[in-house]
Design an enzyme around this catalytic site. Sequence first.
Site, short mmCIF file in Angstrom:
data_model
loop_
_atom_site.label_atom_id
_atom_site.label_comp_id
_atom_site.label_asym_id
_atom_site.label_seq_id
_atom_site.Cartn_x
_atom_site.Cartn_y
_atom_site.Cartn_z
N GLY A 217 0.82 -1.20 0.00
CA GLY A 217 0.00 0.00 0.00
C GLY A 217 0.86 1.26 0.00
O GLY A 217 1.97 1.28 -0.56
N SER A 218 0.37 2.28 0.64
CA SER A 218 1.02 3.60 0.56
C SER A 218 2.36 3.69 1.27
O SER A 218 3.07 4.69 1.09
CB SER A 218 0.07 4.67 1.10
OG SER A 218 -1.06 4.79 0.28
#
Length: 486
Positions: A217-218
Amino acid sequence: MNAPVRRLSVVIALLFVTLLVASTSIQFFQSQSLAAMAANKRTLLDNYSRERGGIMVAGKPIAESVAVKDQYKWLRTYPSAELYSQVTGFYSFAVGNPYGLEHAADGLLTGQADTLFVRRVTDLITGRQTSGATIELTINPKAQQAADQALGKSRGAVVALDPKTGAILAMVSHPQYDPNALASHDFGKAAKAWEKLSTNPDKPFLNRTIDDLYPPGSTFKVVTAAAALENGIVTDANSQVPGPAVLDLPLTDATLPTENRQPCGPGDKTTLVHALEISCNTAFGSLGMQLGGEKLRAQAAKFGFGDTLSIPMRVVPSSVPADLNAPQAAQSAIGQYDVRTTPLQMAMVAAGIANQGRVMTPYLVGRVRSADLDIISGAPQPQELSQAVSTRTADIVKNMMVSVVDHGSGARAQIPGVRVAGKTGTAQHDPKQPPHAWFISFAPADDPKVAVAVIVEDGGVTRSEVGGGRVAAPIARAVMEAVLGR
């Protein structure tokens, strides 16, 4: 001598030669493979007849052999039970092959490692029973306990590193299990425990810090930011980058939206630091397309992606796909598409930024001692795995990660009086399940003592950094505080 006698003599001679060749092959060429067979209970019986070395954390055993009055002579016990279950693994006559560190360090623990050859010869001459070596781990017990308590009943993993050395300070994976049940000399009980453990769909025996791969993810945006700086796409934290509400992806009808479907800044632009603070997907997707897949993949490789590491347990290699087209590069730049990583790898990313761009090789075993507590090998010398980014780039990314904690989505990782650097993450993995919640961090930012990666499975909120900030960041904070003595 008549013909029948001669023929019989030849047959007997051939039989003797065959026996000699077979015994030689077994003793010299097949001995190691036969000894390693799980079905070879004679080897296990021989090992059980000797005292197996202990596994220690801060001077206290987390695995040890206790003398018992049965044919096996020694019972393997785990005083901390579940807390270190995925670190120690287990050693079980009923199951056969050991797991975890019991497997990876088996040669030391049984006394059969090459480094213990001289001691074995001495034992042979003196008639003393060979005992296994005791290994001392780098784990900080306060950090381990803090990670375990903070993760609570959630499925997930926490790993902490010393950024300057690579020493593993905490390694926690949930759910856990009790290895004592598997080590029992009541083989019926041990077999039932293994059946229950091995068929559990949550796989408690799995060390999620090193054995499982997740979309980052981020948190992967730290790698993307570093790549953009290293390749001159941006020059500093205040460089302007695109930040529209929706990013059009070429070669496809798909688009990449921001979390709230609003622009990340006026005029569809924002600064690199603000993009990281609010985790702007379109900004980092745009950077991914400008970089291209190969440069993004090359930067990840410098942080350790693709490497096969041994700590001494084998670490599943993290990966960024090859031959990414533009839309795939955009998705990969925000830690989605087919990017997959272990929590240990993401701790290495944070640690590399913390350590002026230098990624250190992670390790779990510190000193090794004999049964007499003589030091066989001291703490290993820290080894640099790679110079992932320049000192300048590391400093820029570090300050941006501090801004994420001070002003952005990582506020719940703040520690009063300590500058904390961090990055939240929300990783989509199954349309039917909530996303995973991530957080990576290090502290103190200007003199780092600990780097942490946390993943809480299914703990996030779709299209939002709330999960990473609300769920995972406090866990990382608890571990950092334990290491820093706060």
